[in-house]
Design a protein around this motif. Sequence first.
Motif, PDB file in Angstrom:
ATOM      1  N   THR A  32       0.948  -1.200  -0.131  1.00  0.00           N
ATOM      2  CA  THR A  32       0.038   0.019  -0.004  1.00  0.00           C
ATOM      3  C   THR A  32       0.769   1.293   0.080  1.00  0.00           C
ATOM      4  O   THR A  32       0.447   2.312  -0.651  1.00  0.00           O
ATOM      5  N   GLY A  33       1.933   1.238   0.692  1.00  0.00           N
ATOM      6  CA  GLY A  33       2.820   2.404   0.809  1.00  0.00           C
ATOM      7  C   GLY A  33       3.354   2.681  -0.620  1.00  0.00           C
ATOM      8  O   GLY A  33       3.809   3.816  -0.826  1.00  0.00           O
ATOM      9  N   ASP A  34       3.325   1.929  -1.653  1.00  0.00           N
ATOM     10  CA  ASP A  34       3.629   2.526  -2.902  1.00  0.00           C
ATOM     11  C   ASP A  34       2.849   2.942  -3.960  1.00  0.00           C
ATOM     12  O   ASP A  34       3.033   3.615  -4.903  1.00  0.00           O
ATOM     13  N   PHE A  35       1.422   3.134  -3.500  1.00  0.00           N
ATOM     14  CA  PHE A  35       0.510   3.663  -4.456  1.00  0.00           C
ATOM     15  C   PHE A  35       0.122   5.021  -4.012  1.00  0.00           C
ATOM     16  O   PHE A  35       0.211   5.641  -2.836  1.00  0.00           O
ATOM     17  N   PRO A  36      -0.229   6.000  -5.062  1.00  0.00           N
ATOM     18  CA  PRO A  36      -0.620   7.547  -4.860  1.00  0.00           C
ATOM     19  C   PRO A  36      -2.053   7.472  -4.117  1.00  0.00           C
ATOM     20  O   PRO A  36      -2.619   6.834  -4.103  1.00  0.00           O
ATOM     21  N   ALA A  37      -2.187   8.724  -3.512  1.00  0.00           N
ATOM     22  CA  ALA A  37      -3.263   9.023  -2.700  1.00  0.00           C
ATOM     23  C   ALA A  37      -4.440   9.177  -3.759  1.00  0.00           C
ATOM     24  O   ALA A  37      -4.310   9.361  -4.840  1.00  0.00           O
ATOM     25  N   ASP A  38      -5.728   8.825  -3.140  1.00  0.00           N
ATOM     26  CA  ASP A  38      -6.875   8.994  -3.982  1.00  0.00           C
ATOM     27  C   ASP A  38      -6.956  10.308  -4.568  1.00  0.00           C
ATOM     28  O   ASP A  38      -6.888  11.499  -4.411  1.00  0.00           O
ATOM     29  N   LEU A  39      -7.584  10.289  -6.093  1.00  0.00           N
ATOM     30  CA  LEU A  39      -7.390  11.360  -6.875  1.00  0.00           C
ATOM     31  C   LEU A  39      -8.251  12.316  -6.246  1.00  0.00           C
ATOM     32  O   LEU A  39      -8.257  13.596  -6.367  1.00  0.00           O
ATOM     33  N   ARG A  40      -9.524  11.947  -5.668  1.00  0.00           N
ATOM     34  CA  ARG A  40     -10.473  13.013  -5.136  1.00  0.00           C
ATOM     35  C   ARG A  40     -10.216  13.381  -3.733  1.00  0.00           C
ATOM     36  O   ARG A  40     -11.208  13.915  -2.903  1.00  0.00           O
ATOM     37  N   GLY A  41      -9.097  12.934  -3.160  1.00  0.00           N
ATOM     38  CA  GLY A  41      -8.692  13.485  -1.885  1.00  0.00           C
ATOM     39  C   GLY A  41      -9.556  12.471  -0.646  1.00  0.00           C
ATOM     40  O   GLY A  41      -9.339  12.876   0.385  1.00  0.00           O
ATOM     41  N   ARG A  42     -10.084  11.529  -0.937  1.00  0.00           N
ATOM     42  CA  ARG A  42     -10.635  10.498  -0.178  1.00  0.00           C
ATOM     43  C   ARG A  42      -9.474   9.759   0.720  1.00  0.00           C
ATOM     44  O   ARG A  42      -8.439   9.742   0.207  1.00  0.00           O
ATOM     45  N   PRO A  43      -9.577   9.363   1.968  1.00  0.00           N
ATOM     46  CA  PRO A  43      -8.338   8.975   2.977  1.00  0.00           C
ATOM     47  C   PRO A  43      -8.178   7.319   2.420  1.00  0.00           C
ATOM     48  O   PRO A  43      -8.440   6.657   3.366  1.00  0.00           O
ATOM     49  N   ARG A  44      -7.648   7.180   1.354  1.00  0.00           N
ATOM     50  CA  ARG A  44      -7.159   5.815   0.998  1.00  0.00           C
ATOM     51  C   ARG A  44      -6.346   6.060  -0.250  1.00  0.00           C
ATOM     52  O   ARG A  44      -6.239   7.118  -0.883  1.00  0.00           O
ATOM     53  N   THR A  45      -5.613   4.999  -0.731  1.00  0.00           N
ATOM     54  CA  THR A  45      -4.823   5.103  -1.886  1.00  0.00           C
ATOM     55  C   THR A  45      -5.810   4.929  -2.993  1.00  0.00           C
ATOM     56  O   THR A  45      -6.795   4.423  -2.961  1.00  0.00           O
ATOM     57  N   ASP A  46      -5.549   5.449  -4.031  1.00  0.00           N
ATOM     58  CA  ASP A  46      -6.315   5.500  -5.417  1.00  0.00           C
ATOM     59  C   ASP A  46      -6.549   3.980  -6.090  1.00  0.00           C
ATOM     60  O   ASP A  46      -5.496   3.538  -6.448  1.00  0.00           O
ATOM     61  N   ARG A  47      -7.718   3.755  -6.113  1.00  0.00           N
ATOM     62  CA  ARG A  47      -8.175   2.489  -6.366  1.00  0.00           C
ATOM     63  C   ARG A  47      -7.667   2.132  -7.969  1.00  0.00           C
ATOM     64  O   ARG A  47      -6.987   1.055  -8.281  1.00  0.00           O
ATOM     65  N   ALA A  48      -8.035   3.298  -8.813  1.00  0.00           N
ATOM     66  CA  ALA A  48      -7.701   2.975 -10.177  1.00  0.00           C
ATOM     67  C   ALA A  48      -6.140   2.896 -10.318  1.00  0.00           C
ATOM     68  O   ALA A  48      -5.485   2.065 -11.036  1.00  0.00           O
ATOM     69  N   MET A  49      -5.553   3.669  -9.659  1.00  0.00           N
ATOM     70  CA  MET A  49      -3.874   3.660  -9.927  1.00  0.00           C
ATOM     71  C   MET A  49      -3.579   2.422  -9.267  1.00  0.00           C
ATOM     72  O   MET A  49      -2.226   1.751  -9.817  1.00  0.00           O
ATOM     73  N   ARG A  50      -4.247   1.835  -8.355  1.00  0.00           N
ATOM     74  CA  ARG A  50      -3.817   0.362  -7.839  1.00  0.00           C
ATOM     75  C   ARG A  50      -3.692  -0.573  -8.795  1.00  0.00           C
ATOM     76  O   ARG A  50      -2.849  -1.345  -9.007  1.00  0.00           O
ATOM     77  N   VAL A  51      -5.087  -0.603  -9.664  1.00  0.00           N
ATOM     78  CA  VAL A  51      -5.274  -1.692 -10.719  1.00  0.00           C
ATOM     79  C   VAL A  51      -4.198  -1.314 -11.874  1.00  0.00           C
ATOM     80  O   VAL A  51      -3.373  -2.347 -12.222  1.00  0.00           O
ATOM     81  N   ILE A  52      -3.990   0.048 -12.364  1.00  0.00           N
ATOM     82  CA  ILE A  52      -3.236   0.319 -13.372  1.00  0.00           C
ATOM     83  C   ILE A  52      -1.819  -0.136 -12.815  1.00  0.00           C
ATOM     84  O   ILE A  52      -0.870  -0.664 -13.888  1.00  0.00           O
ATOM     85  N   GLY A  53      -1.351   0.250 -11.758  1.00  0.00           N
ATOM     86  CA  GLY A  53       0.225  -0.006 -11.459  1.00  0.00           C
ATOM     87  C   GLY A  53       0.348  -1.478 -11.522  1.00  0.00           C
ATOM     88  O   GLY A  53       1.352  -1.830 -11.961  1.00  0.00           O
ATOM     89  N   THR A  54      -0.664  -2.237 -10.985  1.00  0.00           N
ATOM     90  CA  THR A  54      -0.358  -3.517 -10.908  1.00  0.00           C
ATOM     91  C   THR A  54      -0.360  -4.123 -12.228  1.00  0.00           C
ATOM     92  O   THR A  54       0.710  -5.288 -12.438  1.00  0.00           O
TER      93      THR A  54
END
Lengths: 295, 358
Positions: free
Chosen positions: B3-25
């Motif tokens: 999780t530490g490797d992923f960027p923050a949520d695009l809309r500022g929600r308190p989590r890593t960005d889901r789309a970026m997690r998928v794309i990054g993987t």
Amino acid sequence: MSTTSEPDEVMLQARNVEFDWSRLPMHWIPGDPFTTHVLNVLHLLLPAGEEWFVETFKQALPYIEDEKLRDDVIGFIGQEAVHAGAHTGVLKHLQESGLDPTPFTDQMDWAFGKVLGSHPVTSLRDKNNLVERLALIAAIEHATAFLGDWVLNADGLDRAGVDPTMLDLLRWHGAEEVEHRSVAYETMRYFDKREVRRLRTLFIVAPMLVFMWIRGVRFLMAKDPLLADLPKYRRRPHMADWRASAKRGTLPEFRHLAVRMGRYLRRSYHPSQEGSTAQAVRYLASSPAAQAAAR
Amino acid sequence: MTTGDFPADLRGRPRTDRAMRVIGTVLSHYLRAAERAEYKDAVAGHNPDRAMNLVVTGREVVAADDDVAAITLAARDGGELPVWHPGSHLDLHLPSGRRRQYSLCGDPRDRHSYRVAVRRIADGGGGSIEMHALQPGSPVTVRGPRNGFPFVGSGSALFVAGGIGITPIIAMVREAIRAGMDWQFVYCGRSRQTMPFLDEIAQWDQSRVFVRTDDEHGLPKPGELLQRATQGGAVYCCGPTPMLNTVRREFRECPATALHFERFGPPPITNGREFDVRLISDGSVVAVGADESLLTAVKKTRPDVAYSCQQGFCGTCKVRVLSGTPEHLETRLTPAEQQDHMLICVSRSAGEQLVLDI
């Protein structure tokens, strides 16, 4: 019209440009925030993307012994480096105008810098990774070539009264993409002449481009301060908006995009088929930003 | 990836960005799949060597003062040579090992020979002297033609040539005449004695031609060179750097819209001082001469060092400065970047030595 045959291959060199964004309105296609933001996605994607091109090609250069290809790659790298810088200038202006692009561009920096980023080539496996990145870039360059060709010929943009500085940025960039459209392909071929390497990248690149574009337009329209008072429906992009713009000639039609992207699959594909070098050179000689940079 | 490797949520929600997690993987798996196989040289598309072994077939003096020679080259077997367009140049490998580029000044429709014209410069690098010494039968290896100054003529054009800059321009004017374009031509030189091809030019429509010499007309006045440019037309210019700089400056006031010129390499170094550069990768020290760029000096031992524009604006040659104070002469880096980076193509050292991350 002259009957001479026109040069289709020219030496590549970066051109210095100067853009003054201080008078750029937020909706630089007057009355059309949707199309403005569709095209603004370029500024979100290109700085990080083109810097990734530069780093990848810098890594590939020491392996290239063909002199002509070396010269082309050196010119290509310089052009892409100047492109990245020019689009970064627009991002600064957007920020100063109340639209903060950094949540999106931070993600692009991460995707291109960390996920796709280059690590030193110390083994043949690393080299295969490098060649795969070159192939991904060749597929993206196919897209930039036909989009560059589109923007140079899109008189819908002139009719719509697009801000002249932005139009110059789009056309200068598009013209250089047309000018150097064969370099990434020739470089990939130099390292790997197999079709399988070339074709599989299309199945990554095409969906990524579509996804990023939709995501980028949604992001920009949601953050546009001038749209803050509109109802939610009007703050979101819709397919019908794209179709309307395509009819006015301010965006390419979906069918056109699909057909041109699809040309990459042809066995007889070569980037030289995707635009006119002479038309690009003509535009570049008249670009106000290129003339402004002459000291 | 954690999780530490992923960027923050695009809309500022308190989590890593889901789309970026998928794309990054997806992307990192894709590239890792490429790394599971070793690169094999067998798949490479080796490009053939494009050097051509030509022979001199003609040598003709083309200026009254005998200092300009037109050299004609052809294939040994008289075969067809690669096509070229006006503005192209040839890259010649001379017998001494020197390499020189000369614009093609002949007829592109002649597929069996290439023609270049060279002014003899007594105190230059020796290339022109060697070119003048070539006799019919001399072998010359060439690469090219390549075009860094393409003629993309349509509509109206003003051609401005200074001195030996006539060589690419003359091929363009012939083309413009053949195509029936609206053209004007200004040819500058020190005196008629020094200027080649005047006989041919005298055959052209003289109402479109202005041959001006310093000894008859004096130095060009402001705006004079571009006087004949037409509204919305193009200007093609080739000549000595000061003339080119004047034309580029004056072009702003000119009604033409397109300016074409050959973009040459790095500007000459003025007021340079010698200094040393230590390359951190192996500790070697490179001496940079007062009249050469840092890039030129480093390229001698590091031929693969990255660069592109050589004029300090593209940023490709950016390197990290580990020690020493650079003298920044470029126009690309931000003040923050200039704290610990420099562009080696134009910037120099303020002190005796720099240590660079090369």
